[in-house]
Design a protein around this motif. Structure first.
Motif, short mmCIF file in Angstrom:
data_model
loop_
_atom_site.label_atom_id
_atom_site.label_comp_id
_atom_site.label_asym_id
_atom_site.label_seq_id
_atom_site.Cartn_x
_atom_site.Cartn_y
_atom_site.Cartn_z
N GLU A 175 13.29 -24.43 34.90
CA GLU A 175 14.22 -25.53 34.67
C GLU A 175 13.86 -26.31 33.41
O GLU A 175 14.73 -26.77 32.68
CB GLU A 175 14.25 -26.50 35.87
N VAL A 176 12.57 -26.47 33.18
CA VAL A 176 12.11 -27.18 31.99
C VAL A 176 12.31 -26.31 30.75
O VAL A 176 12.79 -26.78 29.72
CB VAL A 176 10.61 -27.58 32.15
N ARG A 177 11.97 -25.04 30.85
CA ARG A 177 12.12 -24.14 29.70
C ARG A 177 13.57 -23.95 29.31
O ARG A 177 13.89 -23.78 28.14
CB ARG A 177 11.43 -22.80 29.99
N GLU A 178 14.47 -23.98 30.29
CA GLU A 178 15.90 -23.83 29.99
C GLU A 178 16.47 -25.05 29.25
O GLU A 178 17.49 -24.93 28.59
CB GLU A 178 16.70 -23.61 31.28
N GLN A 179 15.81 -26.20 29.35
CA GLN A 179 16.26 -27.41 28.66
C GLN A 179 16.05 -27.35 27.16
O GLN A 179 16.70 -28.07 26.40
CB GLN A 179 15.51 -28.65 29.16
N VAL A 180 15.11 -26.53 26.71
CA VAL A 180 14.79 -26.45 25.29
C VAL A 180 15.95 -25.79 24.57
O VAL A 180 16.33 -24.66 24.86
CB VAL A 180 13.47 -25.68 25.05
N GLU A 181 16.53 -26.54 23.62
CA GLU A 181 17.71 -26.08 22.89
C GLU A 181 17.38 -25.49 21.52
O GLU A 181 18.15 -24.70 20.99
CB GLU A 181 18.68 -27.25 22.70
N GLU A 182 16.26 -25.91 20.95
CA GLU A 182 15.94 -25.55 19.57
C GLU A 182 14.43 -25.43 19.42
O GLU A 182 13.68 -26.28 19.88
CB GLU A 182 16.47 -26.65 18.67
N VAL A 183 14.01 -24.33 18.76
CA VAL A 183 12.59 -24.14 18.47
C VAL A 183 12.45 -23.84 16.99
O VAL A 183 12.99 -22.86 16.49
CB VAL A 183 11.98 -22.99 19.31
N SER A 184 11.73 -24.69 16.30
CA SER A 184 11.47 -24.52 14.87
C SER A 184 10.18 -23.72 14.71
O SER A 184 9.17 -24.04 15.34
CB SER A 184 11.33 -25.89 14.22
N VAL A 185 10.24 -22.67 13.89
CA VAL A 185 9.07 -21.81 13.70
C VAL A 185 8.90 -21.50 12.22
O VAL A 185 9.82 -21.67 11.42
CB VAL A 185 9.22 -20.48 14.47
N ASP A 186 7.71 -21.02 11.88
CA ASP A 186 7.50 -20.55 10.51
C ASP A 186 7.91 -19.08 10.44
O ASP A 186 8.58 -18.56 11.32
CB ASP A 186 6.06 -20.80 10.06
N MET A 187 7.46 -18.39 9.44
CA MET A 187 7.93 -17.02 9.19
C MET A 187 7.19 -15.95 9.99
O MET A 187 7.51 -14.77 9.88
CB MET A 187 7.84 -16.71 7.69
N TRP A 188 6.20 -16.31 10.81
CA TRP A 188 5.49 -15.30 11.58
C TRP A 188 6.48 -14.56 12.47
O TRP A 188 7.23 -15.16 13.23
CB TRP A 188 4.37 -15.92 12.41
#
Length: 111
Positions: A76-89
């Motif tokens: 339920e908590v993981r489904e709330q995440v709408e956006e994840v900013s990452v580098d180029m890895w």
């Protein structure tokens, strides 16, 4: 997050209290940093982009181990995440797809 921001987090890590849970976290950043410059020994830093807080420090930069730690959060908590900013890895998109099913992967623009 910039290298300097992450370095500051590491310097203060003993005084920073991690969030007890991820409730209401919608935007996060995944980044890796070497504990010793040019020595390898990477850790993965997870931060709340909305509040600018450290959420988690994972003592690994291997995709499977990152997934294992992040999967400890309820779905339920993981489904709330709408956006994840990452580098180029290249490993981060696989992690995000597995852990955060509703999240968009945001990558910085190439210079």
């Amino acid at each position: 997050m910039s290298y300097d921001e992450i370095k500051r987090i590491f310097e203060q890590v003993n005084t920073i209290k991690k969030k007890p849970n991820w409730q209401r976290v919608k935007r996060i950043c995944l980044d890796e940093i070497s504990m010793r410059k040019s020595q390898g020994n990477f850790v993965t830093v997870v931060s709340d982009l909305g509040e600018g807080n450290l959420i988690e420090m994972i003592d690994s930069h291997r995709g499977e181990e990152i997934i294992e730690v992040l999967m400890e959060q309820p779905i339920e908590v993981r489904e709330q995440v709408e956006e994840v900013s990452v580098d180029m890895w290249g490993g981060f998109p696989k992690v995000i797809k597995k852990v955060f099913p509703n999240a968009l992967v945001i990558r910085p623009l190439a210079k």
